[in-house]
Design an enzyme around this catalytic site. Sequence first.
Site, PDB file in Angstrom:
ATOM      1  N   ASP A   1       4.436 -50.749   5.168  1.00 39.60           N
ATOM      2  CA  ASP A   1       4.042 -51.768   6.133  1.00 39.60           C
ATOM      3  C   ASP A   1       5.305 -52.494   6.577  1.00 39.60           C
ATOM      4  O   ASP A   1       5.915 -53.229   5.799  1.00 39.60           O
ATOM      5  CB  ASP A   1       3.056 -52.732   5.465  1.00 39.60           C
ATOM      6  CG  ASP A   1       2.516 -53.790   6.408  1.00 39.60           C
ATOM      7  OD1 ASP A   1       3.100 -53.992   7.497  1.00 39.60           O
ATOM      8  OD2 ASP A   1       1.520 -54.429   6.045  1.00 39.60           O
TER       9      ASP A   1
ATOM     10  N   CYS B   1       1.271 -51.017  20.469  1.00 40.25           N
ATOM     11  CA  CYS B   1       1.074 -51.972  21.564  1.00 40.25           C
ATOM     12  C   CYS B   1      -0.390 -52.192  21.918  1.00 40.25           C
ATOM     13  O   CYS B   1      -0.688 -52.943  22.837  1.00 40.25           O
ATOM     14  CB  CYS B   1       1.832 -51.506  22.800  1.00 40.25           C
ATOM     15  SG  CYS B   1       1.230 -49.926  23.442  1.00 40.25           S
TER      16      CYS B   1
END
Length: 121
Positions: A51, A79
């Site tokens: 992560d 995005c």
Amino acid sequence: MLLSLFCGAGGLDLGFEAAGYEIGLAFDLRTDSIASYNHNREGAERGHVGDVSKLSLNDLDRLHQITFEPEGIIGGPPCQSFSRANTVYLEADPRHSLPLAYARLLKSLNQRKPVKFFVME
């Protein structure tokens, strides 16, 4: 040597490798992407499941097995959360902060040793 964030299966990395750069470390959250990333490259496995919002300089150094000082940082944070194509905006979407995680790592590495360039796709 480069740091690749949100590397996926490594398409952006492939372009930089073709241009003569070496990827020192690469990260993506998806296990299948990292399996593909490492399978399609000879030598040491540089792709890691991780992560990006939780990565620290200590993590990078530990995985690189020496102080990690990349020449550049490349990557494309997801995005979907802020794309104009997204018709369902969720305020709590954790992807909103991923470009800031990229910037935080860039700042930390730049303070250690100036990074020559970065590419955020």
